[in-house]
Write an enzyme that holds these catalytic residues in place. Structure first.
Site, short mmCIF file in Angstrom:
data_model
loop_
_atom_site.label_atom_id
_atom_site.label_comp_id
_atom_site.label_asym_id
_atom_site.label_seq_id
_atom_site.Cartn_x
_atom_site.Cartn_y
_atom_site.Cartn_z
N ARG A 273 2.80 -16.14 36.18
CA ARG A 273 2.10 -17.27 36.12
C ARG A 273 3.02 -18.65 36.54
NH1 ARG A 273 -1.83 -17.24 31.12
NH2 ARG A 273 -0.54 -18.95 30.24
N GLU B 31 4.05 -28.26 18.48
CA GLU B 31 3.11 -26.79 18.67
C GLU B 31 3.81 -25.75 18.37
OE1 GLU B 31 0.95 -26.53 22.29
OE2 GLU B 31 1.27 -24.45 22.21
N TYR C 13 -7.88 -14.72 28.01
CA TYR C 13 -7.32 -16.15 28.17
C TYR C 13 -8.36 -16.71 29.34
CZ TYR C 13 -5.12 -20.42 29.11
OH TYR C 13 -4.70 -21.82 29.38
N ASP D 90 -8.51 -20.15 31.75
CA ASP D 90 -8.45 -21.74 31.98
C ASP D 90 -9.91 -22.47 31.84
OD1 ASP D 90 -5.79 -22.31 31.87
OD2 ASP D 90 -5.69 -21.72 34.18
N ARG E 263 -2.35 -14.02 19.12
CA ARG E 263 -1.30 -14.87 18.88
C ARG E 263 -1.76 -16.09 18.25
NH1 ARG E 263 3.50 -14.39 16.71
NH2 ARG E 263 5.19 -15.93 17.46
N ARG F 267 6.85 -26.85 21.80
CA ARG F 267 6.76 -28.13 22.89
C ARG F 267 6.25 -29.18 22.04
NH1 ARG F 267 2.06 -25.65 26.83
NH2 ARG F 267 0.89 -24.75 25.42
N ARG G 184 9.45 -23.00 43.37
CA ARG G 184 9.70 -23.81 44.40
C ARG G 184 10.72 -24.14 44.89
NH1 ARG G 184 5.58 -27.29 41.81
NH2 ARG G 184 3.71 -26.35 41.77
P1 FAD Z 1 -13.95 -21.95 22.34
O1 FAD Z 1 -13.46 -23.61 22.65
O2 FAD Z 1 -12.86 -21.48 21.48
O3 FAD Z 1 -15.45 -22.16 21.69
C1 FAD Z 1 -15.84 -21.18 20.74
C2 FAD Z 1 -16.64 -22.12 19.73
O4 FAD Z 1 -17.52 -20.97 18.97
C3 FAD Z 1 -15.78 -22.72 18.71
O5 FAD Z 1 -16.29 -23.95 18.62
C4 FAD Z 1 -15.98 -21.93 17.58
O6 FAD Z 1 -15.75 -22.81 16.34
C5 FAD Z 1 -17.45 -21.50 17.61
N1 FAD Z 1 -17.81 -20.36 16.98
C6 FAD Z 1 -17.14 -19.11 16.60
N2 FAD Z 1 -17.68 -18.34 15.79
C7 FAD Z 1 -18.89 -18.87 15.57
C8 FAD Z 1 -19.91 -18.46 14.61
N3 FAD Z 1 -19.96 -17.33 13.95
N4 FAD Z 1 -20.82 -19.36 14.31
C9 FAD Z 1 -20.88 -20.67 14.86
N5 FAD Z 1 -19.84 -21.05 15.89
C10 FAD Z 1 -18.98 -20.24 16.21
N6 FAD Z 1 -7.31 -24.46 29.69
C11 FAD Z 1 -7.00 -25.21 30.81
O7 FAD Z 1 -7.45 -25.13 31.94
N7 FAD Z 1 -5.95 -26.27 30.86
C12 FAD Z 1 -5.21 -26.37 29.75
O8 FAD Z 1 -4.16 -27.17 29.80
C13 FAD Z 1 -5.45 -25.31 28.79
N8 FAD Z 1 -4.41 -25.56 27.61
C14 FAD Z 1 -4.72 -24.55 26.61
C15 FAD Z 1 -3.75 -24.89 25.51
C16 FAD Z 1 -3.79 -23.69 24.67
C17 FAD Z 1 -3.04 -23.95 23.51
C18 FAD Z 1 -4.87 -22.83 24.47
C19 FAD Z 1 -4.81 -21.85 23.51
C20 FAD Z 1 -5.72 -22.76 25.39
C21 FAD Z 1 -5.80 -23.61 26.56
N9 FAD Z 1 -6.72 -23.69 27.69
C22 FAD Z 1 -6.47 -24.38 28.71
C23 FAD Z 1 -7.69 -22.90 27.59
C24 FAD Z 1 -9.08 -23.69 27.05
O9 FAD Z 1 -8.91 -23.83 25.63
C25 FAD Z 1 -10.47 -22.61 27.21
O10 FAD Z 1 -10.64 -22.51 28.28
C26 FAD Z 1 -11.36 -22.99 26.43
O11 FAD Z 1 -11.48 -23.59 25.30
C27 FAD Z 1 -12.64 -21.76 26.28
O12 FAD Z 1 -14.10 -22.22 25.76
P2 FAD Z 1 -14.82 -21.35 25.13
O13 FAD Z 1 -16.18 -22.32 24.70
O14 FAD Z 1 -14.87 -19.92 25.48
O15 FAD Z 1 -14.08 -21.03 23.48
N1 UDP Z 2 7.50 -20.02 29.98
C1 UDP Z 2 8.60 -19.91 29.83
N2 UDP Z 2 9.25 -21.27 29.84
C2 UDP Z 2 8.84 -22.38 29.78
C3 UDP Z 2 7.42 -22.07 29.64
C4 UDP Z 2 6.60 -21.07 30.10
O1 UDP Z 2 9.50 -18.95 29.63
O2 UDP Z 2 9.30 -23.48 29.73
C5 UDP Z 2 6.61 -18.64 30.13
C6 UDP Z 2 6.31 -18.09 28.72
O3 UDP Z 2 6.48 -16.91 28.50
C7 UDP Z 2 4.91 -18.47 28.83
C8 UDP Z 2 4.55 -18.19 30.11
O4 UDP Z 2 5.67 -18.68 30.83
O5 UDP Z 2 4.31 -17.58 27.69
C9 UDP Z 2 3.22 -19.00 30.49
O6 UDP Z 2 3.30 -20.33 30.48
P1 UDP Z 2 2.23 -21.44 30.44
O7 UDP Z 2 2.89 -22.67 30.38
O8 UDP Z 2 1.55 -20.95 31.72
O9 UDP Z 2 1.43 -20.91 29.28
P2 UDP Z 2 1.09 -21.72 27.90
O10 UDP Z 2 2.31 -21.72 27.28
O11 UDP Z 2 0.67 -23.06 28.34
O12 UDP Z 2 -0.26 -21.00 27.51
#
Ligand code: FAD
Ligand code: UDP
Length: 368
Positions: free
Chosen positions: A172, A300, A348, A350, A249, A280, A176
């Site tokens: 991912r 985090e 996962y 986005d 995780r 981070r 560049r």
């Molecule tokens: P969720 O947001 O998890 O929604 C599910 C909901 O269901 C929750 O509110 C939960 O409480 C509820 N629920 C579960 N079980 C029950 C139950 N039994 N009864 C009632 N409610 C329930 N995407 C990006 O595009 N850009 C980013 O920069 C980005 N950063 C991220 C950073 C992190 C650390 C992580 C983990 C993810 C990131 N993502 C990012 C991905 C993004 O978070 C997801 O695409 C998005 O949250 C998915 O939405 P969802 O509705 O599938 O799940």
């Molecule tokens: N990664 C890394 N160094 C960094 C940032 C990311 O080695 O400074 C690696 C790490 O294994 C991570 C993966 O690249 O799990 C994907 O990173 P990304 O930023 O896309 O994912 P996020 O951590 O935001 O979910």
């Protein structure tokens, strides 16, 4: 008691997009959410005039024009571009790996010089068929970048040695040979002005909502008041873990308020040394250029997952993927339940993928 066309379990981005389309088609919708707030993991909350990303940094990026227009019709997005810095042993490096990084690492100025160094380092490793993340990284970027910017971050993020991780995780990361710190390659990028919670609020306007309501604890009653169910919770939990729990995780977020205008010089700073326990630090006011005399940051920390903790990253190894398929087979047998979103698909996504998938699924459901 009121009867609904659809019950949506979970008010995250998947459930909210699905609900929005149902409401536009004139369907009645009840949303139940077990947390005390809407928006799932993209929840943002105003604190001291700063929109805080409670479940970690979320930057919307997409090349899907329909999805971009769809979310922009609901709330305006700003022009935020994610350009993280990486900190390693007293030095800062630009991310993703680009000419700025190579200049900081080796003092080189041209793509030819950078390519020559990387090619020589890659050749020295002599890896023809990378079998794990370490070998994949070494054969892409060479030893210096791997040791300083990949190994420590990756091993603490995943809680495993890089030699025991699948190669695809690192694919991912863009590489560049130009001076360009944009972390993403997509056409569109930004943050909703007013926060992601506002986007979700607008999506679910017109639906009935019950917060603090766990569907699985009230299943019989809730099933009886709706014709159809959209379930966005964990698939293993739906089936009472009958084949065993899926592994994840987890993460731990420590939110701190500091009595100064800014804490750090960039919105996102990665900490790439293994010895520093967080991966981070994000400073929230940068996302929307919020003005405040104080500042709020989140550290985090990667965390081991066990039942009861928040699920963040699915562990899509062979063992867990085949367990997921057993649950999926059970799910396919249920005609009146649609399983959607990251938890029910054990994958996962986005945010743009989440909206795309919800739009495709709801259109199919509505026969469009
Ligand atoms: P969720 O947001 O998890 O929604 C599910 C909901 O269901 C929750 O509110 C939960 O409480 C509820 N629920 C579960 N079980 C029950 C139950 N039994 N009864 C009632 N409610 C329930 N995407 C990006 O595009 N850009 C980013 O920069 C980005 N950063 C991220 C950073 C992190 C650390 C992580 C983990 C993810 C990131 N993502 C990012 C991905 C993004 O978070 C997801 O695409 C998005 O949250 C998915 O939405 P969802 O509705 O599938 O799940
Ligand atoms: N990664 C890394 N160094 C960094 C940032 C990311 O080695 O400074 C690696 C790490 O294994 C991570 C993966 O690249 O799990 C994907 O990173 P990304 O930023 O896309 O994912 P996020 O951590 O935001 O979910």
């Amino acid at each position: 008691m009121k009867h609904y066309d659809y019950l949506i379990v979970g008010s995250g981005l998947y459930g909210a997009t699905f609900a929005h389309e149902l409401l536009k088609a004139g369907k009645s919708v009840l949303i139940v959410e077990k947390r005390d707030h809407i928006a799932g993991n993209i929840y943002t909350k105003k604190v001291d005039n700063i929109d805080v990303h409670i479940y970690g940094a979320h930057i919307f990026h997409t090349s899907d024009e329909e999805v971009w227009n769809y979310v922009n019709d609901l709330v305006k997005f700003n022009g935020f571009i994610n350009s993280p810095l990486a900190y390693y042993k007293g030095e800062y490096y630009h991310m993703p790996f680009n000419m700025n990084t190579f200049h900081e690492m080796w003092g080189v100025n041209t793509p030819e010089e950078a390519k020559a160094i990387i090619e020589a380092q890659v050749k020295a490793e002599n890896i023809t068929n990378p079998k794990n993340l370490e070998e994949q990284a070494l054969s892409l970027v060479g030893r210096d970048i791997y040791e300083k910017l990949v190994k420590g971050y990756t091993e603490k993020q995943w809680g495993r040695r890089a030699t025991e991780l699948p190669a695809f995780i690192i694919k991912r990361l863009p590489l560049r040979f130009e001076y360009n710190n944009n972390y993403f390659n997509d056409t569109y990028q930004g943050i909703p002005i007013g926060g992601y919670t506002l986007l979700i609020q607008r999506m679910i306007e017109g639906a009935d909502l019950r917060l603090n309501c766990d569907y699985l604890k009230n299943k019989a009653e809730l099933d009886s008041i709706a014709d159809k169910i959209v379930y966005t919770g964990p698939i293993d939990e739906y089936f009472d873990y009958k084949f065993g729990p899926l592994e994840y995780r987890s993460l731990r977020f420590e939110i701190e308020k500091h009595n100064k205008e800014y804490y750090q010089k960039n919105c996102v700073i990665n900490y790439n040394e293994y010895e520093i326990p967080w991966t981070r630090i994000i400073e929230h006011k940068y996302f929307e250029d919020d003005k405040s005399p104080v500042t709020i940051i989140t550290k985090e920390y990667p965390d081991n997952y066990e039942l009861g903790k928040e699920r963040y990253y699915a562990i899509n190894d062979e063992k867990n993927n085949s367990l997921y398929l057993k649950y999926k087979e059970e799910a396919n047998k249920l005609n009146n339940v649609i399983f959607g979103g990251r938890l029910a698909n054990y994958k996962y996504f986005d945010m743009d993928d989440t909206v795309r998938k919800a739009l495709d699924d709801v259109r199919k459901e509505l026969g469009e």
